[in-house]
Structures are given as structure tokens and as C-alpha cells.
Write an enzyme that holds these catalytic residues in place. Structure first.
Site, PDB file in Angstrom:
ATOM      1  N   GLU A 366       0.796  -1.233   0.000  1.00  0.00           N
ATOM      2  CA  GLU A 366       0.000   0.000   0.000  1.00  0.00           C
ATOM      3  C   GLU A 366       0.834   1.293   0.000  1.00  0.00           C
ATOM      4  OE1 GLU A 366      -2.740  -0.460   3.256  1.00  0.00           O
ATOM      5  OE2 GLU A 366      -3.772  -2.107   2.290  1.00  0.00           O
ATOM      6  N   GLU A 470      -5.743 -10.452  -2.154  1.00  0.00           N
ATOM      7  CA  GLU A 470      -6.595 -10.346  -0.958  1.00  0.00           C
ATOM      8  C   GLU A 470      -8.070 -10.196  -1.329  1.00  0.00           C
ATOM      9  OE1 GLU A 470      -5.166  -7.250   1.676  1.00  0.00           O
ATOM     10  OE2 GLU A 470      -3.087  -7.765   1.313  1.00  0.00           O
TER      11      GLU A 470
HETATM   12  C1  XIL Z   1      -6.114  -6.821   7.774  1.00  0.00           C
HETATM   13  C2  XIL Z   1      -6.533  -8.048   8.562  1.00  0.00           C
HETATM   14  O1  XIL Z   1      -7.439  -8.797   7.797  1.00  0.00           O
HETATM   15  C3  XIL Z   1      -7.140  -7.635   9.873  1.00  0.00           C
HETATM   16  O2  XIL Z   1      -7.402  -8.779  10.669  1.00  0.00           O
HETATM   17  C4  XIL Z   1      -6.199  -6.688  10.609  1.00  0.00           C
HETATM   18  O3  XIL Z   1      -6.829  -6.211  11.753  1.00  0.00           O
HETATM   19  C5  XIL Z   1      -5.793  -5.533   9.732  1.00  0.00           C
HETATM   20  O4  XIL Z   1      -5.258  -6.016   8.532  1.00  0.00           O
HETATM   21  N1  XIL Z   1      -4.699  -4.845   3.320  1.00  0.00           N
HETATM   22  C6  XIL Z   1      -3.715  -5.686   3.737  1.00  0.00           C
HETATM   23  C7  XIL Z   1      -3.993  -6.676   4.808  1.00  0.00           C
HETATM   24  O5  XIL Z   1      -2.633  -5.695   3.159  1.00  0.00           O
HETATM   25  O6  XIL Z   1      -2.867  -6.956   5.565  1.00  0.00           O
HETATM   26  C8  XIL Z   1      -5.112  -6.210   5.684  1.00  0.00           C
HETATM   27  O7  XIL Z   1      -5.414  -7.232   6.629  1.00  0.00           O
HETATM   28  C9  XIL Z   1      -6.312  -5.838   4.863  1.00  0.00           C
HETATM   29  C10 XIL Z   1      -5.998  -4.706   3.930  1.00  0.00           C
END
Ligand code: XIL
Length: 591
Positions: A366, A470
Site C-alpha cells: 500500500e 486479498e
Molecule cells: C487486515 C486483517 O485482515 C485484519 O485482521 C487486521 O486487523 C488488519 O489487517 N490490506 C492488507 C492486509 O494488506 O494486511 C489487511 O489485513 C487488509 C488490507
């Protein structure tokens, strides 16, 4: 595009109702002029946005609030409008939030805001939540719902997030009505979301299927011999795909993999049934790895995954805002060289710790919304992280990862441009970048499959493998969710440079957005689970039984991956395991 569906009786209701008024029988929770008196707030409101009341003609309202976002802002809620509530809401109350919106100016002709009825602090828990995507004409949005918890009016607000890129949006006729606990929520008007390209005969489908046939399959030749080494004509041979070459993955949790409760076992069984690739949701992030014993637990979970043939991604080496990192790092904001060392050491240490265990790593996560580290250390520091990761784990593929690239109908143009520029910059700086990751956290603004394909083509010009890292679809329409999951995965599978699609979890009790999970709390499959299974384990699988020709040969065009080949017409076992790759495979069965 939004489709407004109003059923018979409600049509009457709506015609006689101007929007700023309350639904008959309900209590108004906002002032009648709420739209034009909302407060403009948020971290970036002062420097990046302006608002003013404008006149409107020919609509059920004659004033609107116009908000202009002048410069890109980091988050949707960096600029927002808020309105207070006049009365509390009780759990079980039926609510209807309505508003009108239009796009006055944007680079694409469309704009996006999101509207929420929420707690005004703490966990910001939402009672109602929906995106509002508009074009130049006025669109009415109706969002009904049943309150899931009590909310006192002191603790509550209607909030409209506006920070989705440079855009000028107008809002009018905002109302929130409490119809009480006995009203029928299903009888209320509701703005429905869908996506262009959902139609069964949408042209993109045949093209995607043709690309899948061309790029995802390969030729398998099976020969049968007898004890004397002579070909056997008329032999019955089965070729079964055991494991896709393409990564169909999911986020997993160490607790579930190591746990001994029946639900842990069910979790593992479902995991093995549906997926061939894993990534830890949180357990290899820096704050978690800092905890004692965590590394040991991750290693044990990795052993379990390896033992079942999973490949595992590493997530994430650098997520460059303080929020995502151990608290002890914060004070180093004032000591740049110490921060630089700490982050570099983390990369080297972590990639080294798991050397050879993850087939790929998200090195940088990100970069558009997380610039705190680079503001201190400079952008070129990002290339160093890749170089250090390569040195510590030479065989892992090294990826960059971001959201809002494939999501949101490609409306967040600044974010997309920034991602492209960052990748270009990393390559120019000699960073060993092996792959481009797209998170794929979808809300209601589902991207047209043609636009997904165009975006993949755009990033495909870097000539690198691409992956969806994701995926989840967080909406409360299970059929739309299932349809989009099917179509999105189909487009990705059809693009020759995409190597995998990883979902961000599959079970509602282990999901950051529970309604996005394939399986509900009780492990009941939602339509999306059925759609996924149908696609990956039926439509895109190969399991054929054929008879050899006069030369003792059968030819199969099958999906790439690991195959089990068996001879069925003899009592003794004749079995081979073969990998069907890009160049095809040739296998011989003999006694
Ligand atoms: C999220 C997890 O799913 C949650 O459990 C945690 O509280 C925060 O992070 N982008 C990403 C992931 O790269 O690591 C994130 O995961 C969601 C958004």
C-alpha cells in the site's frame, strides 16, 4: 450502475413524498435541512476541500451542498460530511436513509462517496453503510436496514465519506427515518447495485473462455505398455488433476491450523478441499512477529501447510505507516537513521528467518496510502527493501501489493497512476521486483470485467507476473457477491500473466469482513462458496477416463497442474504422478 427498484405500493409512497421529508408513520432523525447544513470535517478537509450551498431547479429540493475535493487525500474519510441525530435508535428499529447525489465534476464523469449511519468514535460501528456512485444527473439512493444495536443520539452521526479522488459532488434531500420495530424492512425502497457485464451473454465471457482454453491448458500424452514393453491398445486410462498450477489461495490463521477444536478441523478440511495456496492474515506482520513464540507457531503452521502440498505467500515485509508496525517504532520518526536501520533490519531478519519457506513475499504494501516511512526516509528507500529481501531469501518472488487498483470501477485514478509510477520507479532503481499484486477488496462498486481486463493489460506492460492477493466482496447481496466472484476470478484466470487469485479468508468467524466470507459462522456455504467450487473444481478441472488407440496412446488437453494417471482395466496398480506444465507432458504407464 444503480437500479432503483420500487414495488407497487411504494411507488405511490415515493411519488407523494419529497425526499427531505419523513416516511409516513416514521420519525425524522435528521433536521429537514440536514443536507445543506452538514459539517465538512476530516484530516484533509481544511487544506483539500471546499463546500458551498448551490441552487437546484426541477428536483424535489431546491438547494444542494456542493463539495469540491481539490487535491488527492489519503483516505475516503480524510474529507467527510457529518450530521448529528435528533433522537436515539434502538436495536430492532427499521431505518431508512435516503439522499440524492450527483457528480458536478470528475476526471471520469463518475464520482463516488460512501454514506454511513455510525457511532461517532471508538469502533465507528455502522448501522447502515453503502457506496453512492453517481454520474452527472441526480440519483436517488435509498438505504433501508434494521438496527443491529442501540445507538444514543449523542454517540451517533450520519457521515458521508468524500475522499475518493479529486471530484466535485453535490448532495441533497438527506433524510433518515425511524419506522420503529414493527415496520417491514423488505417493503422499503432499496437502491440495488450490480455491474455492467453481469449478463449471461455479455461479450467478454466467450473471449475469456477462449483465453482460458489457450493459456491454462496444455497437452498430455499417456502411453501404455505391457510387461514386454509393447503398446497396449484399448487400455482404460484415467487422468485426474490433483492440484492446479494456478494459485487458488486464501488467507489463513495460525490458531485454526494448530487448534484442536472440532471447528479447527472443519476449517482445515475446507481449506484443503478448496485451496492450494495460503497466506497468513496477520501472523507474519511485524507487530505479531515481535510477540514471543509467534515465529515458532508460524513455523509449525507452515509445516502443516507444506505437508498438505500448499504453497504459502509471505505477507508483509514493509507496510510503511506507523499504524501497522510495532509501537516502539513510533519514536524513531524523530531519528531517521535509526528508523532506516530498524526497517532494513526487519526486512533482512524476517526474510532470513523464513528463507525458503514462502514462495513469494509482499515486500511493499500500500505505498499510496502509507507514506509515513518514505516521507522520512525518501522514496528510493523502497528499492533497498527489495534488495535486502532478495539477499536474505534469494528464491522468493518479491512483490508489491496495493488496493483500489482493480476495485472501485477504476475510479480512483490517482491511486492507479501512483501505483504504476511506483512500479516504474522501483524498476528504474534496480529493485528486484518479481510480481505485481492487486488486493481486490471490493465493496458495492464492482468493476466491470472489461475494465478489470484493461487494467490487467495496463499493468501487464511491465512484463511481470501479476496476482490478486486479498480478494473479498463485502456486500449484503449474496447472489451479486457470488456472480461477481465467479466473473472476477474468470477474468483473472483468463489473463495469461496472472498467476493466482488469493481470497482474504473463507470463514465468517475468521474474516475481517464477515459477510464477505464464502462460509457463514456455522460453515454453511453461501452462494459464493458454491460458485467458487463450481468454477475451480468442476468447470476448470480435468478428470477423464479414456481408451488407448492402436498405438497404446491417449491424448488429453487438460488444465495445467499435478496429475494422477492410473490404468483402470488391470487389477495391479499402475499409477504415475506427472506435472502438466506449459510445454505439455508425456507419461508412460507400465506394469
Ligand atoms: C487486515 C486483517 O485482515 C485484519 O485482521 C487486521 O486487523 C488488519 O489487517 N490490506 C492488507 C492486509 O494488506 O494486511 C489487511 O489485513 C487488509 C488490507
Amino acid at each position: 450502475m444503480t437500479i432503483l427498484r420500487i414495488t407497487g405500493l411504494l411507488l405511490l409512497l415515493c411519488v407523494s413524498m419529497t425526499n427531505a421529508q419523513t416516511m409516513p408513520g416514521g420519525r425524522a432523525l435528521l433536521k429537514p435541512d440536514a443536507a445543506t447544513t452538514m459539517q465538512l470535517v476530516g484530516d484533509s478537509a481544511e487544506q483539500s476541500a471546499t463546500s458551498r450551498v448551490v441552487d437546484v431547479a426541477g428536483q424535489p429540493f431546491n438547494k444542494a451542498l456542493q463539495v469540491e475535493i481539490l487535491t488527492p487525500v489519503p483516505k475516503p474519510w480524510s474529507v467527510l460530511l457529518i450530521a448529528p441525530l435528533l433522537e436515539p435508535v434502538r436495536k430492532g428499529d427499521v431505518l431508512l436513509l435516503s439522499l440524492y447525489a450527483r457528480t458536478a465534476k470528475s476526471m471520469t464523469g463518475e464520482s463516488l462517496v460512501s454514506v454511513h449511519l455510525e457511532r461517532n468514535g471508538g469502533d465507528w460501528a455502522k448501522l447502515l453503510e453503502a457506496p453512492v456512485a453517481t454520474r452527472g444527473d441526480w440519483t436517488r439512493i435509498d438505504l433501508p436496514g434494521v438496527a443491529a444495536f442501540d445507538l444514543s443520539n449523542d454517540d451517533a452521526q450520519v457521515a458521508i465519506h468524500l475522499g475518493f479522488g479529486q471530484q466535485t459532488v453535490e448532495i441533497a434531500g438527506l433524510s433518515l427515518t425511524n419506522l420503529g420495530p414493527n415496520a417491514d424492512v423488505n417493503a422499503l425502497p432499496r437502491t440495488r447495485y450490480t455491474y455492467a457485464g453481469r449478463e449471461p451473454d455479455a461479450p467478454w465471457r466467450a473471449n475469456a473462455d477462449a483465453r482460458i482454453e489457450q493459456h491454462r491448458k496444455s497437452d498430455l500424452t499417456i502411453r501404455t505398455l505391457d510387461a514386454d514393453g509393447k503398446p497396449v491398445a484399448g487400455a482404460k486410462v484415467r487422468a485426474r488433476l490433483m492440484r492446479h498450477a494456478f494459485a487458488f489461495g486464501t488467507a489463513v490463521n495460525v490458531d485454526e491450523i494448530l487448534g484442536s477444536e472440532p471447528q479447527n478441523a472443519q476449517y482445515r478440511q475446507t481449506l484443503c478441499e478448496l485451496f492450494n495456496t495460503a497466506v497468513f492474515e496477520n501472523e507474519t506482520k511485524w507487530p505479531t512477529l515481535d510477540k514471543p513464540d509467534e515465529t515458532q507457531r508460524v513455523m509449525r503452521a507452515l509445516d502443516w501447510l507444506d505437508g498438505r502440498g500448499f504453497r504459502t505467500r509471505g505477507h508483509v515485509l514493509v507496510w510503511p505507516n506507523f499504524e501497522w508496525n510495532p509501537d516502539w517504532l513510533r519514536p524513531l520518526a524523530a531519528e531517521p537513521e535509526k528508523l532506516r536501520d530498524a526497517v532494513r533490519n526487519h526486512v533482512t531478519r524476517t526474510a532470513g528467518l523464513f528463507r525458503g519457506r514462502f514462495y513469494e513475499w509482499d515486500v511493499l504494501n500500500e505505498p499510496y496510502t502509507n507514506q509515513e516511512f518514505t516521507q522520512i526516509l525518501g522514496n528510493p528507500e523502497r528499492a533497498q527493501w527489495f534488495k535486502l529481501a532478495r539477499a536474505a531469501d534469494p528464491n522468493a518472488l518479491l512483490d508489491i501489493n496495493d488496493f483500489a487498483i482493480l476495485e472501485g470501477n477504476a475510479l480512483d485514478r490517482e491511486h492507479i497512476d501512483y501505483y504504476e509510477a511506483t512500479i516504474r520507479e522501483l524498476i528504474d532503481q534496480g529493485a528486484p521486483l518479481d510480481g505485481i499484486g492487486f488486493q481486490g477488496h471490493f465493496g458495492y462498486l464492482l468493476t466491470n470485467p472489461d475494465v478489470v481486463l484493461a487494467t490487467l493489460d495496463r499493468f501487464g506492460r511491465f512484463g511481470k507476473p501479476m496476482k490478486i492477493t486479498e480478494l473479498d466482496i463485502n456486500i449484503d447481496d449474496p447472489q451479486l457477491q457470488a456472480d461477481y466472484l465467479r466473473d472476477f476470478i474468470t477474468v483473472c484466470f483468463s489473463h495469461p500473466q496472472v498467476t493466482g487469485v488469493t481470497q482474504w479468508g473463507f470463514w465468517a468467524r475468521r474474516h475481517w469482513r464477515p459477510r464477505a466470507a464464502l462460509f457463514d459462522e456455522a460453515f454453511k456455504p453461501r452462494p459464493a462458496a458454491i460458485a467458487f467450487k463450481d468454477l475451480v473444481h468442476r468447470k476448470w478441472t480435468t478428470d477423464v477416463t479414456l481408451t488407448t488407440d492402436a498405438e497404446g496412446v491417449v491424448k488429453v488437453r487438460g488444465f495445467k497442474g499435478d496429475y494422477e494417471i492410473t490404468r483402470l482395466d488391470v487389477p495391479s496398480t499402475q499409477r504415475e504422478i506427472v506435472v502438466l506444465g506449459d510445454r505439455g507432458a508425456d507419461v508412460t504407464l507400465r506394469p
